[in-house]
Design a protein around this motif. Structure first.
Motif, PDB file in Angstrom:
ATOM      1  N   ASN A 123       0.858  -1.183   0.000  1.00 18.05           N
ATOM      2  CA  ASN A 123       0.000   0.000   0.000  1.00 18.05           C
ATOM      3  C   ASN A 123       0.899   1.240   0.000  1.00 18.05           C
ATOM      4  N   ARG A 124       0.943   1.962  -1.113  1.00 13.26           N
ATOM      5  CA  ARG A 124       1.867   3.097  -1.248  1.00 13.26           C
ATOM      6  C   ARG A 124       1.531   4.255  -0.317  1.00 13.26           C
ATOM      7  N   ASP A 125       0.281   4.386   0.050  1.00 12.77           N
ATOM      8  CA  ASP A 125      -0.118   5.460   0.951  1.00 12.77           C
ATOM      9  C   ASP A 125       0.156   5.098   2.408  1.00 12.77           C
ATOM     10  N   ARG A 126       0.010   3.810   2.738  1.00 11.30           N
ATOM     11  CA  ARG A 126       0.281   3.334   4.097  1.00 11.30           C
ATOM     12  C   ARG A 126       1.147   2.084   4.004  1.00 11.30           C
ATOM     13  N   ALA A 140       2.823   0.420   6.002  1.00 12.00           N
ATOM     14  CA  ALA A 140       2.725  -0.534   7.109  1.00 12.00           C
ATOM     15  C   ALA A 140       1.482  -1.423   7.010  1.00 12.00           C
ATOM     16  N   ASP A 141       0.599  -1.151   6.094  1.00  8.60           N
ATOM     17  CA  ASP A 141      -0.614  -1.942   5.900  1.00  8.60           C
ATOM     18  C   ASP A 141      -0.244  -3.406   5.598  1.00  8.60           C
ATOM     19  N   PRO A 142      -0.783  -4.376   6.343  1.00  8.83           N
ATOM     20  CA  PRO A 142      -0.433  -5.795   6.118  1.00  8.83           C
ATOM     21  C   PRO A 142      -1.009  -6.392   4.838  1.00  8.83           C
ATOM     22  N   VAL A 143      -1.579  -5.559   3.976  1.00 10.31           N
ATOM     23  CA  VAL A 143      -2.134  -6.070   2.723  1.00 10.31           C
ATOM     24  C   VAL A 143      -1.055  -6.748   1.867  1.00 10.31           C
ATOM     25  N   TRP A 144       0.228  -6.419   2.098  1.00 14.66           N
ATOM     26  CA  TRP A 144       1.312  -7.043   1.334  1.00 14.66           C
ATOM     27  C   TRP A 144       1.384  -8.555   1.559  1.00 14.66           C
ATOM     28  N   LEU A 145       0.787  -9.022   2.656  1.00 17.46           N
ATOM     29  CA  LEU A 145       0.788 -10.460   2.942  1.00 17.46           C
ATOM     30  C   LEU A 145      -0.046 -11.256   1.933  1.00 17.46           C
ATOM     31  N   LEU A 194      19.650   6.163   0.410  1.00 20.73           N
ATOM     32  CA  LEU A 194      19.299   6.955  -0.771  1.00 20.73           C
ATOM     33  C   LEU A 194      17.985   7.711  -0.601  1.00 20.73           C
ATOM     34  N   ASN A 195      17.279   7.467   0.526  1.00 18.68           N
ATOM     35  CA  ASN A 195      16.017   8.165   0.837  1.00 18.68           C
ATOM     36  C   ASN A 195      14.934   7.928  -0.209  1.00 18.68           C
ATOM     37  N   LEU A 196      14.851   6.714  -0.731  1.00 20.66           N
ATOM     38  CA  LEU A 196      13.838   6.397  -1.734  1.00 20.66           C
ATOM     39  C   LEU A 196      12.574   5.861  -1.072  1.00 20.66           C
ATOM     40  N   PRO A 197      11.403   6.081  -1.657  1.00 21.92           N
ATOM     41  CA  PRO A 197      10.167   5.499  -1.121  1.00 21.92           C
ATOM     42  C   PRO A 197      10.254   3.973  -1.093  1.00 21.92           C
ATOM     43  N   VAL A 198       9.420   3.357  -0.256  1.00 18.93           N
ATOM     44  CA  VAL A 198       9.478   1.906  -0.067  1.00 18.93           C
ATOM     45  C   VAL A 198       9.263   1.161  -1.380  1.00 18.93           C
ATOM     46  N   ALA A 199       8.231   1.524  -2.138  1.00 23.33           N
ATOM     47  CA  ALA A 199       7.922   0.806  -3.377  1.00 23.33           C
ATOM     48  C   ALA A 199       9.081   0.881  -4.368  1.00 23.33           C
ATOM     49  N   ILE A 200       9.667   2.071  -4.522  1.00 24.86           N
ATOM     50  CA  ILE A 200      10.798   2.227  -5.456  1.00 24.86           C
ATOM     51  C   ILE A 200      12.030   1.489  -4.935  1.00 24.86           C
ATOM     52  N   SER A 201      12.213   1.481  -3.610  1.00 25.58           N
ATOM     53  CA  SER A 201      13.344   0.757  -3.024  1.00 25.58           C
ATOM     54  C   SER A 201      13.286  -0.727  -3.372  1.00 25.58           C
TER      55      SER A 201
END
Length: 416
Positions: free
Chosen positions: A155-158, A160-165, A248-255
């Motif tokens: 979830n790019r907005d949150r 920490a959302d466990p939806v990645w599971l 590198l201070n990149l967002p989680v999704a891009i990382s």
């Protein structure tokens, strides 16, 4: 066609386990966000899979030919399919640890089966090297897919959302599908069974037979090379997403996606090596590649944060330096594995592969653990710069390995 279908099935099996084994990197980053665990705790995830890989390899490698490689792969795939299906339901860091234990135990069976099956399906060292590089290249394609699949479910907005599971529902389906494929694809294992002793062996006898290979200098030098290589590869692969995010201070999704480029370069390097090795001697290729990898690792010293990075277009060239290391590391592992297996008689492929799995697992575990601890205690630049030391050790080990291949038969198991 009788050989093509099993090779395709081997590739599919390896892709599934590539995604499971190398999900450690995105799982570390997401577990810190979702479950609130620290770097010291997440650095144990590699141990959760690597220690079971090592122990299981010791116990099963020598008798897998009697169980049957095809049957072992079906059991392994079905087991991880069930484990993945449980993960979204349990949704905890403890469940992640148990999942990686299950993946480790089953991968030990899978890798011994895959490598031993290559020996059954190929004729001659060159064909063996080519198919091994192809299978390992497909493995890295699976690793590449892992980063993108996990980033898709984040979830790019949150973050920490466990939806990645929910990623694990997809992985469970792929593992189950691969198990079904193996029920339909034949694998002629008669040559392996013919080479096996007719009488049953004690477990201790089988294990001692595997470790007896260590008395040969060629095998010992190879295992040192494999150990050091996996230490380097896993150190970079496991902590690259965290490096991208924190240094590198990149967002989680891009990382996660940028870490997937590392997997892509590993895949490209191995697939390309399967072609280059037909024309270039393997020591020349591997030594050249290690020098290039060292130069790219040196660039980490000057890595700085990227301000306001919101997409791929805003990334600087420096962000791609570490991912490109994979292109030059990639040819090493499948090439040396194929070289040592080609030097052994078919009856020793299963125990030799068991040793490969053990030392690879220990190298991967140590690389991830040390890098994670250094990362937590200092910073990502220092952690990655320290990988230059094992790169130098690997270079020396490969030179010694090549020298022993040229020695008289006393150092070679096939002449014993």
């Amino acid at each position: 066609m009788r050989r093509v279908l099993p090779v395709v099935a081997l590739g599919l099996t390896y892709v599934v386990f590539a995604m499971l084994l190398n999900s450690v990197a995105p799982v570390i980053l997401q577990s810190m966000l979702t479950f609130g665990v620290d770097k010291a705790a997440t650095s144990t995830l590699d141990a959760c899979k690597d220690l079971p890989i090592a122990v299981t390899s010791l116990l099963v490698a020598s008798w897998l030919p009697r169980l049957g490689y095809r049957k072992a792969m079906i059991i392994g795939l079905a087991t991880v399919a069930a484990a993945c299906a449980c993960m979204p339901l349990l949704a905890s860091f403890t469940a992640e640890r148990f999942l990686f234990v299950a993946v480790g135990v089953t991968f030990a069976m899978i890798k011994v089966s895959v490598y031993s099956s290559i020996g059954l399906l190929t004729r001659g060292p060159k064909e063996h090297a080519s198919v091994t590089s192809l299978i390992e290249g497909l493995f890295m394609c699976g690793v590449l897919a892992t980063a993108w699949v996990f980033s898709f479910f984040v979830n790019r907005d949150r973050p920490a959302d466990p939806v990645w599971l929910h990623t694990y529902w997809l992985l469970a389906g792929l593992a189950g599908a691969a198990a079904v494929v193996w029920t339909l694809v034949p694998l002629d294992e008669s040559r392996t069974r013919a080479a096996e002793p007719q009488t049953s062996q004690r477990l201790s006898t089988s294990v001692m037979g595997m470790w007896s290979l260590l008395r040969y200098g060629l095998v010992a030098t190879f295992l040192a090379s494999a150990f050091i290589y996996v230490l380097i590869e896993q150190a970079v692969q496991t902590w690259l997403p965290t490096f991208n995010n924190e240094v590198l201070n990149l967002p989680v999704a891009i990382s996660l996606q940028l870490a997937g480029v590392y997997s892509g370069t590993l895949a490209a390097g191995r697939l390309g090596a399967s072609l280059l090795l037909r024309y270039i001697r393997w020591p020349t290729l591997l030594i050249s590649c290690l020098f290039m990898a060292a130069l790219l690792l040196l660039s980490v010293r000057g890595a700085v944060g990227i301000a306001n990075a919101t997409g791929w277009s805003s990334l600087s060239a420096a962000a791609f330096a570490l991912p490109l290391v994979g292109l030059f590391l990639a040819p090493v592992y499948p090439t040396i594995c194929s070289t040592v297996l080609s030097a052994l008689p078919l009856r020793q492929h299963a125990p030799m592969t068991g040793l490969i799995v053990v030392f690879s697992a220990l190298g991967g575990m140590l690389g991830s653990f040390i890098t994670g601890r250094v990362f937590g205690a200092t910073d990502g630049r220092t952690a990655f710069m320290l990988t230059l030391l094992p790169v130098a050790l690997l270079l020396m080990a490969l030179l010694l390995f090549d020298r022993q291949l040229r020695k008289p038969s006393l150092a070679r198991p096939d002449a014993a």
